[in-house]
Write an enzyme that holds these catalytic residues in place. Structure first.
Site, PDB file in Angstrom:
ATOM      1  N   CYS A 287      -1.121   5.203  -9.971  1.00 37.48           N
ATOM      2  CA  CYS A 287       0.082   5.478  -9.863  1.00 37.48           C
ATOM      3  C   CYS A 287       1.138   6.950 -10.316  1.00 37.48           C
ATOM      4  O   CYS A 287       0.936   7.894 -10.096  1.00 37.48           O
ATOM      5  CB  CYS A 287       0.729   5.035  -8.335  1.00 37.48           C
ATOM      6  SG  CYS A 287       0.443   4.066  -6.952  1.00 37.48           S
ATOM      7  N   LYS A 290      -1.192   9.824 -11.738  1.00 36.53           N
ATOM      8  CA  LYS A 290      -2.252  10.493 -10.558  1.00 36.53           C
ATOM      9  C   LYS A 290      -0.907  11.295  -9.835  1.00 36.53           C
ATOM     10  O   LYS A 290      -1.518  12.596  -9.278  1.00 36.53           O
ATOM     11  CB  LYS A 290      -3.080   9.556  -9.753  1.00 36.53           C
ATOM     12  CG  LYS A 290      -3.618   9.337  -8.802  1.00 36.53           C
ATOM     13  CD  LYS A 290      -4.251   8.874  -8.036  1.00 36.53           C
ATOM     14  CE  LYS A 290      -3.550   7.404  -7.385  1.00 36.53           C
ATOM     15  NZ  LYS A 290      -2.630   7.960  -6.116  1.00 36.53           N
TER      16      LYS A 290
HETATM   17  C1  UDX Z   1      -3.500   2.633  -2.950  1.00 38.89           C
HETATM   18  C2  UDX Z   1      -4.177   3.919  -2.656  1.00 38.89           C
HETATM   19  O1  UDX Z   1      -5.096   4.178  -2.292  1.00 38.89           O
HETATM   20  C3  UDX Z   1      -3.373   5.052  -3.537  1.00 38.89           C
HETATM   21  O2  UDX Z   1      -3.460   5.856  -2.940  1.00 38.89           O
HETATM   22  C4  UDX Z   1      -2.244   4.287  -4.022  1.00 38.89           C
HETATM   23  O3  UDX Z   1      -1.407   5.575  -4.792  1.00 38.89           O
HETATM   24  C5  UDX Z   1      -1.865   3.109  -4.266  1.00 38.89           C
HETATM   25  O4  UDX Z   1      -3.502   2.198  -3.187  1.00 38.89           O
HETATM   26  P1  UDX Z   1      -5.569   1.009  -4.365  1.00 38.89           P
HETATM   27  O5  UDX Z   1      -4.271  -0.022  -3.325  1.00 38.89           O
HETATM   28  O6  UDX Z   1      -4.611   1.104  -5.775  1.00 38.89           O
HETATM   29  O7  UDX Z   1      -5.120   2.466  -4.541  1.00 38.89           O
HETATM   30  O8  UDX Z   1      -6.738   1.693  -4.471  1.00 38.89           O
HETATM   31  P2  UDX Z   1      -8.210   0.739  -5.026  1.00 38.89           P
HETATM   32  O9  UDX Z   1      -7.308  -0.789  -5.636  1.00 38.89           O
HETATM   33  O10 UDX Z   1      -8.686   1.743  -5.866  1.00 38.89           O
HETATM   34  O11 UDX Z   1      -8.566  -0.121  -3.843  1.00 38.89           O
HETATM   35  C6  UDX Z   1      -8.884   0.869  -2.285  1.00 38.89           C
HETATM   36  C7  UDX Z   1     -10.147   0.324  -1.679  1.00 38.89           C
HETATM   37  O12 UDX Z   1     -10.906   0.909  -0.894  1.00 38.89           O
HETATM   38  C8  UDX Z   1     -11.743  -0.415  -2.821  1.00 38.89           C
HETATM   39  O13 UDX Z   1     -11.649  -1.605  -2.267  1.00 38.89           O
HETATM   40  C9  UDX Z   1     -12.270   0.425  -2.063  1.00 38.89           C
HETATM   41  O14 UDX Z   1     -13.415  -0.607  -2.096  1.00 38.89           O
HETATM   42  C10 UDX Z   1     -12.130   0.369  -0.466  1.00 38.89           C
HETATM   43  N1  UDX Z   1     -13.102   1.757  -0.190  1.00 38.89           N
HETATM   44  C11 UDX Z   1     -12.979   2.541  -0.959  1.00 38.89           C
HETATM   45  C12 UDX Z   1     -13.782   1.473   1.316  1.00 38.89           C
HETATM   46  O15 UDX Z   1     -13.113  -0.139   1.780  1.00 38.89           O
HETATM   47  N2  UDX Z   1     -14.180   2.577   1.339  1.00 38.89           N
HETATM   48  C13 UDX Z   1     -14.496   3.569   1.176  1.00 38.89           C
HETATM   49  O16 UDX Z   1     -14.446   5.094   1.598  1.00 38.89           O
HETATM   50  C14 UDX Z   1     -13.891   3.473  -0.050  1.00 38.89           C
HETATM   51  C1  UDX Z   2       4.696   2.101  -8.907  1.00 41.35           C
HETATM   52  C2  UDX Z   2       6.263   2.367  -7.952  1.00 41.35           C
HETATM   53  O1  UDX Z   2       7.162   2.078  -8.952  1.00 41.35           O
HETATM   54  C3  UDX Z   2       5.663   2.001  -6.571  1.00 41.35           C
HETATM   55  O2  UDX Z   2       6.773   2.618  -5.903  1.00 41.35           O
HETATM   56  C4  UDX Z   2       4.164   3.043  -6.013  1.00 41.35           C
HETATM   57  O3  UDX Z   2       4.221   3.036  -4.654  1.00 41.35           O
HETATM   58  C5  UDX Z   2       3.190   2.682  -7.224  1.00 41.35           C
HETATM   59  O4  UDX Z   2       3.699   2.808  -8.229  1.00 41.35           O
HETATM   60  P1  UDX Z   2       3.295   0.551 -10.316  1.00 41.35           P
HETATM   61  O5  UDX Z   2       2.537   1.683 -11.260  1.00 41.35           O
HETATM   62  O6  UDX Z   2       2.917  -0.926  -9.732  1.00 41.35           O
HETATM   63  O7  UDX Z   2       4.396   1.036  -9.330  1.00 41.35           O
HETATM   64  O8  UDX Z   2       4.489  -0.410 -11.055  1.00 41.35           O
HETATM   65  P2  UDX Z   2       6.167   0.835 -11.665  1.00 41.35           P
HETATM   66  O9  UDX Z   2       6.418  -0.894 -12.112  1.00 41.35           O
HETATM   67  O10 UDX Z   2       6.658   1.262 -11.155  1.00 41.35           O
HETATM   68  O11 UDX Z   2       5.557   1.200 -13.716  1.00 41.35           O
HETATM   69  C6  UDX Z   2       4.764   1.976 -13.914  1.00 41.35           C
HETATM   70  C7  UDX Z   2       4.547   1.955 -15.023  1.00 41.35           C
HETATM   71  O12 UDX Z   2       5.973   2.941 -16.101  1.00 41.35           O
HETATM   72  C8  UDX Z   2       4.566   0.921 -15.347  1.00 41.35           C
HETATM   73  O13 UDX Z   2       2.897   1.364 -17.406  1.00 41.35           O
HETATM   74  C9  UDX Z   2       5.464   0.165 -17.025  1.00 41.35           C
HETATM   75  O14 UDX Z   2       5.337  -0.260 -17.502  1.00 41.35           O
HETATM   76  C10 UDX Z   2       5.934   1.392 -16.930  1.00 41.35           C
HETATM   77  N1  UDX Z   2       8.361   1.549 -17.273  1.00 41.35           N
HETATM   78  C11 UDX Z   2       8.499   1.055 -16.104  1.00 41.35           C
HETATM   79  C12 UDX Z   2       8.262   1.235 -18.194  1.00 41.35           C
HETATM   80  O15 UDX Z   2       8.244   2.071 -19.194  1.00 41.35           O
HETATM   81  N2  UDX Z   2      10.463   1.768 -18.237  1.00 41.35           N
HETATM   82  C13 UDX Z   2      10.604   1.009 -16.778  1.00 41.35           C
HETATM   83  O16 UDX Z   2      11.949   1.181 -17.234  1.00 41.35           O
HETATM   84  C14 UDX Z   2       9.948   0.983 -16.095  1.00 41.35           C
END
Ligand code: UDX
Ligand code: UDX
Length: 458
Positions: A287, A290
């Protein structure tokens, strides 16, 4: 409509977000259909096996089995749906823009099949650029027009804020729920869907107890556009907060301060808050990288410079290489040395390696001519699949990784690394050098065990 009435919900995409949301909504009593185009995933999920590593998820998957079904076929279940949640991936394109093709494909299918007499509420949960709720509406309308039908339905934006590794906790006990909707019926339906969470009327699952002192979450009702921007603002802010403390970790090192102490002293100020002030080897994951690039892209489209966010990205790029700089300082010559890497996941409690600092560190070490041994309690399989061509030595334990190494580098804050017998491990190393890229170990304990210890900013 009674708030306690349960809904028929279809969720498209069973990634981290879609699967967690689906299982939780099922646990809360709704009737949920999770749709994914990936048949292998559906097969596993149907058998109660989780497709991602997420603490507590498998248990909840089993507990909510009667309420949640999995299928590859979106069209069949669409007919009875009151709510359709779009949670498919929204990957970044080369230029930082967001690839909306999966979201649009789902919207098209919805338009082709939805019952116009009982149109469901469409909810965007994937993180999508500003305007995507409108775009989804347009695409569905195009399909409805082809069917000779009018355009009577709503699209709401309901961003998620769940962290991998604590996804269930964040879903069940959120700080707030954001709903961007243009009409009151849509808002009320979302309120009904989340009623058990908003009012905390559910029995907490054993593996995810309700935290003490938890107060009810706020429901923030906004326009769809504001809701879309809230998500990017939150993630860009959190990423910037980490980059900020990482920037200060460099000055802390120069002046002889300890960034862990500094962060504690700063974070207790309620205006600042203690979260996301851990200095380390930089942020990764699916996240932050991106979403930061995506909002910069949106900024550029609107001729709106965002120098602060740009700097957060640049600080993070450099931060990922801090571990290498430290190895150069401590070992002088890296070429020909053996480096043990502890941790491949982008953070603890997940098998996700997307944009993990480990990727950059390992690639650079290999380019520099080091021999690299790696270990991760959970993410090793994913790493090996993704980087099959890389010449690294996969180790079964942290101890194996240490054996014969000139230095160890911690890149993921796995709990397991807190409980290692450092004296014994050190005895098998060529040099007792450790770079603690997550500031998680007790420096004194390591020094007593004979290690040269180097953290980030301390
Ligand atoms: C999601 C959101 O897409 C992203 O925008 C947000 O920032 C974080 O959460 P995530 O749940 O991590 O991302 O996505 P991913 O693990 O890539 O899973 C997407 C799923 O959708 C996959 O299982 C894929 O197979 C499915 N998919 C994708 C469909 O079923 N249909 C499609 O057309 C494309
Ligand atoms: C993040 C957001 O927190 C969540 O709300 C959103 O919807 C999806 O993206 P996630 O990517 O799962 O969640 O993890 P997060 O715990 O936020 O950590 C992101 C990155 O920051 C990791 O690489 C983590 O190691 C790093 N991090 C986090 C630090 O380096 N220092 C910190 O204090 C906290």
């Amino acid at each position: 409509m009674k708030m306690s009435e349960k809904l028929n919900i279809v969720i498209v995409g069973t990634g981290y977000v879609g699967l967690t949301t689906g299982v939780v909504l099922g646990y809360l009593g709704h009737r949920v259909t999770c749709v994914d185009q990936d048949m292998a995933k559906i097969d596993k999920l149907e058998r109660g096996i989780s497709t991602i590593y997420e603490p507590g998820l498998e248990e909840l998957l089993i507990q909510s089995a009667a309420q949640v079904k999995f299928t590859k076929d979106l069209l069949r279940d669409l007919v009875d749906a009151q709510v359709v949640i779009i949670a498919v991936g929204t990957p970044a394109k080369e230029n930082g823009d967001t690839d909306l093709s999966y979201v649009e494909a789902v919207a098209r299918e919805i338009g082709m099949a939805m019952d116009v007499l009982k149109p469901p509420l469409i909810i965007n949960k994937s993180t999508v650029p500003v305007g995507t709720a409108r775009r989804v509406e347009t695409v569905i309308c195009e399909e409805l027009e082809k069917r000779g039908q009018g355009c009577h339905f709503s699209v709401a934006s309901n961003p998620e804020f769940l962290r991998e590794g604590s996804a269930l906790y964040d879903t069940l006990y959120p700080d707030r729920i954001v709903v961007g909707a243009n009409d009151i019926n849509a808002l009320n339906l979302v309120r009904q869907m989340y009623a058990p969470i908003l009012e905390q009327t559910f029995n907490p699952p054993q593996s995810v107890p309700r935290p003490e002192g938890y107060s009810l979450p706020a429901l923030v009702s906004t326009s769809p556009t504001s809701a879309e921007l809230i998500k990017y603002t939150a993630n860009a802010f959190l990423a910037t907060k980490i980059s900020f403390i990482n920037e200060f970790s460099a000055i802390a090192e120069k002046v002889g301060a300890d960034i862990v102490e500094v962060a504690k002293g700063v974070g207790l100020d309620r205006r600042i808050g203690a979260g996301f002030l851990k200095a380390g080897v930089g942020w990764g994951g699916s996240c932050f990288p991106k979403d930061v690039r995506s909002i910069l892209f949106t900024g550029s489209q609107y001729n709106c410079e965002m120098p602060l966010v740009q700097a957060a990205l640049e600080v993070n790029r450099r931060q990922k290489l801090k571990a290498i700089e430290k190895l150069q300082q401590l070992l002088k010559v890296v070429r020909g040395s053996t480096i043990g890497i502890l941790g491949l996941a982008f953070k603890a409690d997940t098998d996700d390696i997307r944009e993990s600092p480990a990727i950059e560190v390992i690639k650079t070490l290999l380019e520099m001519g080091a021999r690299v041994k790696v270990y991760d309690p959970i993410a090793m399989k994913k790493y090996r699949q993704t980087y099959a061509d890389q010449q690294v030595v996969y180790c079964g334990t942290a101890e194996d990784t240490a054996s014969d190494a000139d230095a160890l580098v911690i890149l993921t804050d796995w709990d397991e690394f807190l409980h290692l017998s450092w004296a014994e491990m050190g005895a098998t190393m060529k040099n007792k050098v450790i770079v603690d890229g997550r500031n998680m170990l007790d420096r004194e304990q390591l020094q007593q065990a004979g290690f040269t210890y180097s953290g980030i900013g301390r």
